[in-house]
Motif scaffolding. Structure first.
Motif, mmCIF file in Angstrom:
data_model
loop_
_atom_site.group_PDB
_atom_site.id
_atom_site.type_symbol
_atom_site.label_atom_id
_atom_site.label_comp_id
_atom_site.label_asym_id
_atom_site.label_seq_id
_atom_site.Cartn_x
_atom_site.Cartn_y
_atom_site.Cartn_z
ATOM 1 N N GLU A 93 40.094 31.698 -5.085
ATOM 2 C CA GLU A 93 40.478 30.881 -3.930
ATOM 3 C C GLU A 93 39.726 29.554 -3.961
ATOM 4 N N ALA A 94 40.412 28.490 -3.573
ATOM 5 C CA ALA A 94 39.772 27.178 -3.488
ATOM 6 C C ALA A 94 38.752 27.194 -2.359
ATOM 7 N N PRO A 95 37.659 26.454 -2.502
ATOM 8 C CA PRO A 95 36.667 26.418 -1.426
ATOM 9 C C PRO A 95 37.224 25.700 -0.187
ATOM 10 N N ALA A 96 36.701 26.040 0.979
ATOM 11 C CA ALA A 96 37.019 25.290 2.190
ATOM 12 C C ALA A 96 36.228 23.986 2.105
ATOM 13 N N ARG A 97 36.852 22.873 2.445
ATOM 14 C CA ARG A 97 36.195 21.574 2.261
ATOM 15 C C ARG A 97 36.526 20.660 3.426
ATOM 16 N N ILE A 98 35.500 20.046 4.010
ATOM 17 C CA ILE A 98 35.711 19.013 5.019
ATOM 18 C C ILE A 98 35.001 17.751 4.537
ATOM 19 N N VAL A 99 35.531 16.601 4.913
ATOM 20 C CA VAL A 99 34.925 15.326 4.555
ATOM 21 C C VAL A 99 34.521 14.621 5.833
ATOM 22 N N LEU A 100 33.287 14.123 5.862
ATOM 23 C CA LEU A 100 32.718 13.418 7.007
ATOM 24 C C LEU A 100 32.612 11.949 6.645
ATOM 25 N N SER A 101 33.092 11.059 7.520
ATOM 26 C CA SER A 101 33.080 9.621 7.226
ATOM 27 C C SER A 101 32.510 8.838 8.395
ATOM 28 N N ASN A 102 31.576 7.921 8.091
ATOM 29 C CA ASN A 102 31.031 7.022 9.103
ATOM 30 C C ASN A 102 32.041 5.896 9.290
ATOM 31 N N ALA A 103 32.745 5.918 10.417
ATOM 32 C CA ALA A 103 33.776 4.915 10.700
ATOM 33 C C ALA A 103 33.241 3.767 11.550
ATOM 34 N N GLY A 104 31.927 3.611 11.624
ATOM 35 C CA GLY A 104 31.326 2.499 12.355
ATOM 36 C C GLY A 104 30.940 2.856 13.773
ATOM 37 N N ASP A 105 31.922 3.210 14.594
ATOM 38 C CA ASP A 105 31.615 3.553 15.988
ATOM 39 C C ASP A 105 31.814 5.039 16.275
ATOM 40 N N HIS A 106 32.202 5.812 15.266
ATOM 41 C CA HIS A 106 32.389 7.257 15.426
ATOM 42 C C HIS A 106 32.366 7.926 14.052
ATOM 43 N N LEU A 107 32.262 9.249 14.065
ATOM 44 C CA LEU A 107 32.314 10.036 12.841
ATOM 45 C C LEU A 107 33.701 10.640 12.723
ATOM 46 N N HIS A 108 34.320 10.474 11.569
ATOM 47 C CA HIS A 108 35.638 11.068 11.323
ATOM 48 C C HIS A 108 35.438 12.327 10.484
ATOM 49 N N ILE A 109 36.077 13.420 10.918
ATOM 50 C CA ILE A 109 35.998 14.691 10.217
ATOM 51 C C ILE A 109 37.409 15.056 9.773
ATOM 52 N N THR A 110 37.602 15.242 8.470
ATOM 53 C CA THR A 110 38.935 15.601 7.979
ATOM 54 C C THR A 110 39.258 17.043 8.309
ATOM 55 N N LYS A 111 40.528 17.325 8.338
ATOM 56 C CA LYS A 111 41.028 18.680 8.512
ATOM 57 C C LYS A 111 40.645 19.483 7.277
ATOM 58 N N PRO A 112 40.184 20.734 7.451
ATOM 59 C CA PRO A 112 39.860 21.543 6.262
ATOM 60 C C PRO A 112 41.094 21.722 5.384
ATOM 61 N N ASN A 113 40.849 21.769 4.063
ATOM 62 C CA ASN A 113 41.963 21.973 3.141
ATOM 63 C C ASN A 113 42.565 23.354 3.345
ATOM 64 N N ALA A 114 43.843 23.468 3.076
ATOM 65 C CA ALA A 114 44.526 24.764 3.197
ATOM 66 C C ALA A 114 44.039 25.689 2.097
ATOM 67 N N ALA A 115 44.086 26.960 2.364
ATOM 68 C CA ALA A 115 43.683 27.945 1.354
ATOM 69 C C ALA A 115 44.711 27.938 0.231
ATOM 70 N N VAL A 116 44.281 27.497 -0.921
ATOM 71 C CA VAL A 116 45.172 27.405 -2.085
ATOM 72 C C VAL A 116 44.495 28.152 -3.231
ATOM 73 N N SER A 117 45.235 28.940 -3.932
ATOM 74 C CA SER A 117 44.665 29.669 -5.064
ATOM 75 C C SER A 117 44.256 28.718 -6.168
ATOM 76 N N ALA A 118 43.075 28.923 -6.719
ATOM 77 C CA ALA A 118 42.610 28.110 -7.843
ATOM 78 C C ALA A 118 43.325 28.560 -9.108
ATOM 79 N N ARG A 119 43.551 27.628 -10.002
ATOM 80 C CA ARG A 119 44.224 27.972 -11.259
ATOM 81 C C ARG A 119 43.335 27.711 -12.419
#
Length: 119
Positions: A93-119
């Protein structure tokens, strides 16, 4: 003492947020956000703003019991910088991954990636 308080607050947030859904988010300083990574894992994200950037704390919980594994990550993001947090899953299984970004006046958090089988 301060670290113990943060850990206690993170544990309380995980207990309350058992029904949180996975979604992208923009949060202000000192505002916690819980992201559901999968059925048994979640991440609590918050930050403080400082002259050198956002001091971001991510606490993950993997499991539903009081014995669940809890991990804590910290980073400092200057304006425009991003960091990824990756949580391993079962073999194949692919790892769960979130990305955090400093957008200047707030922190942006991406939606976790969907569970996808690794190949």
């Amino acid at each position: 003492m301060r670290s113990e308080m943060r850990t206690l607050l993170a544990a309380a947030a995980f207990a309350v947020a058992g029904t949180a859904t996975a979604q992208a988010a923009d949060i202000a300083a000192m505002t916690g956000h819980v992201t559901k990574l999968d059925a048994d894992s979640s991440a609590l994200v918050y930050y403080t703003a400082a002259p050198d950037g956002f001091h971001v704390v991510v606490t993950t919980q993997q499991g539903r019991t009081d014995q669940a594994a809890v991990e804590r990550f910290e980073t400092v993001l200057a304006a425009g910088q991003s960091a990824a947090v990756s949580i391993p899953r079962a073999a194949g299984e692919a790892p769960a991954r979130i990305v955090l970004s400093n957008a200047g006046d707030h922190l942006h958090i991406t939606k976790p990636n969907a569970a996808v089988s690794a190949r």
